[in-house]
Design a protein around this motif. Structure first.
Motif, PDB file in Angstrom:
ATOM      1  N   PRO A  23       0.807  -1.227   0.000  1.00 40.45           N
ATOM      2  CA  PRO A  23       0.000   0.000   0.000  1.00 40.45           C
ATOM      3  C   PRO A  23       0.840   1.277   0.000  1.00 40.45           C
ATOM      4  CG  PRO A  23      -0.921  -1.609   1.508  1.00 40.45           C
ATOM      5  CD  PRO A  23       0.402  -2.162   1.061  1.00 40.45           C
ATOM      6  N   ALA A  24       2.003   1.248   0.671  1.00 43.86           N
ATOM      7  CA  ALA A  24       2.861   2.439   0.679  1.00 43.86           C
ATOM      8  C   ALA A  24       3.405   2.727  -0.712  1.00 43.86           C
ATOM      9  CB  ALA A  24       4.005   2.244   1.674  1.00 43.86           C
ATOM     10  N   GLU A  27       0.630   4.106  -2.880  1.00 40.92           N
ATOM     11  CA  GLU A  27       0.389   5.528  -2.635  1.00 40.92           C
ATOM     12  C   GLU A  27       1.476   6.392  -3.261  1.00 40.92           C
ATOM     13  OE1 GLU A  27      -0.224   8.644   1.110  1.00 40.92           O
ATOM     14  OE2 GLU A  27       0.032   6.492   1.473  1.00 40.92           O
ATOM     15  N   GLY A  30       0.988   6.159  -7.081  1.00 45.19           N
ATOM     16  CA  GLY A  30      -0.349   6.446  -7.600  1.00 45.19           C
ATOM     17  C   GLY A  30      -0.940   5.289  -8.363  1.00 45.19           C
ATOM     18  N   PRO A  32      -2.631   1.625  -7.749  1.00 51.68           N
ATOM     19  CA  PRO A  32      -3.133   0.683  -6.742  1.00 51.68           C
ATOM     20  C   PRO A  32      -2.716  -0.761  -6.978  1.00 51.68           C
ATOM     21  CG  PRO A  32      -4.894   1.381  -8.224  1.00 51.68           C
ATOM     22  CD  PRO A  32      -3.709   2.259  -8.517  1.00 51.68           C
ATOM     23  N   CYS A  35      -0.529  -2.558  -4.433  1.00 52.08           N
ATOM     24  CA  CYS A  35      -1.014  -3.004  -3.118  1.00 52.08           C
ATOM     25  C   CYS A  35      -0.697  -4.474  -2.865  1.00 52.08           C
ATOM     26  CB  CYS A  35      -2.523  -2.766  -3.010  1.00 52.08           C
ATOM     27  SG  CYS A  35      -2.949  -1.041  -2.710  1.00 52.08           S
TER      28      CYS A  35
END
Length: 350
Positions: A23-24, A27, A30, A32, A35
């Motif tokens: 997830p980091a 983020e 940009g 997903p 994940c």
């Protein structure tokens, strides 16, 4: 990069923590799709650990220290991140940093960078690559030229004016590696202790300070997939600082094995094959590119031997402690002693 054959899905989750890292990275990029990532240990990485991260979004590379107790000032991820970001706009090729963290994500400082396509050349040359004397000379001189380009960069112009302490740099290096030896030693090694003492007695003046890589060699550079005369990225900036540039040149020469010389167990190389220029030719190329005096290079070469002998001992200690992700290199005591003895021979040339 070559992926370790021992890598299995989920094997490295404790060191990488994909559920938090994914997830980091998503983020930061940009995207997903990051994940859900998997990690595989890449070959090499005898100091910090280097992992290939894969997901439907592609591939990235993560670096983190080994697990367990670490020596002071070693395995500094923040320095690697800072210097690579600083050099991103220079003529020195570096991988783009995607994400850096102080330990909240995987339990240890780490960073994630782009995966640069190319060859990392260790103990063999890829089939059909750099197979002529002309191409091997071009490859060797490309390394020297990138090193010269690094040493031309003004630290102040890239925000690294406070990245090191150039005054007294060589004396501190000798003290530092003597201290690292005392911290990592498991048995007495006479030649290494003699080398450390003699280096401390003969520290010369340094040339003008520059950004130094600290571990510059062939397998810390990513070579272009098709063009052996092009370095795509300089990697592994853990030991970088601002200091004496000749320490970089001397280290490159240390790792540059010539025909008939004993190999290095931790860092096998191809440079003893026919067609590669010798150390004298590399040094001459560097001196010509920068117009520098190499009178004191023998001291720097002896220091390179001392440093690498201590690093070898440190690897042996970490393997014994089980903090090298299962990597094994055998008994390295004789290797440490032999490297130190060759360093003493360099001092005799002064």
């Amino acid at each position: 990069m070559k992926v370790s054959e021992s890598g299995r899905a989920g094997q490295w989750d404790e060191l990488v923590r994909p559920a938090m890292l994914g997830p980091a990275v998503a983020e930061a990029t940009g995207d997903p799709r990051w994940c859900h990532l998997t990690a595989t240990l890449l070959s090499g990485g005898k100091s910090n650990l280097t992992f290939l991260l894969t997901s439907p979004a592609g591939e990235l590379v993560m670096r983190r220290p080994p697990s367990g107790e670490l020596l002071p000032s070693a395995h500094d991820m923040g320095r690697e991140v800072r210097v690579q970001r600083a050099l991103a706009s220079s003529s020195v090729p570096v991988a783009r940093v995607v994400l850096s963290d102080d330990g909240a994500i995987v339990g240890s400082p780490c960073y994630v960078m782009e995966r640069v396509p190319g060859h990392i050349i260790r103990d063999r040359i890829p089939d059909g690559y750099a197979d002529t004397s002309e191409q091997r000379t071009a490859l060797a001189f490309a390394l020297v030229d990138v090193l010269a380009d690094l040493h031309r960069v003004d630290p102040r112009e890239v925000g690294l004016e406070d990245y090191g302490r150039p005054i007294g740099f060589l004396a501190r290096q000798v003290r530092r590696w003597n201290d690292q030896w005392q911290r990592s030693r498991t048995v007495s090694v006479g030649p290494l202790e003699d080398l450390g003492r003699r280096l401390a007695e003969r520290v010369p003046a340094s040339p003008q300070a520059s950004i130094v890589h600290g571990d510059f060699r062939l397998d810390n550079c990513m070579m272009d997939m098709r063009d052996p005369s092009r370095v795509r990225a300089v990697l592994d900036w853990e030991l970088s600082t601002v200091g004496d540039p000749l320490t970089d040149l001397a280290l490159l020469l240390f790792y540059w094995q010539e025909p008939g010389e004993p190999g290095l167990r931790l860092t096998p190389t191809v440079t003893a094959l026919s067609g590669f220029p010798n150390r004298q030719q590399l040094a001459a190329r560097y001196a010509q590119r920068l117009g520098v005096d190499l009178t004191d290079l023998s001291f720097h070469e002896a220091l390179a031997h001392f440093k690498c002998a201590v690093i070898t001992q440190g690897v042996a200690a970490r393997v014994r402690a089980g903090t090298m992700a299962g990597q094994e290199f055998g008994d390295l005591t004789d290797e440490v002693s032999a490297i130190a003895e060759r360093g003493l021979q360099r001092l005799e040339a002064l």
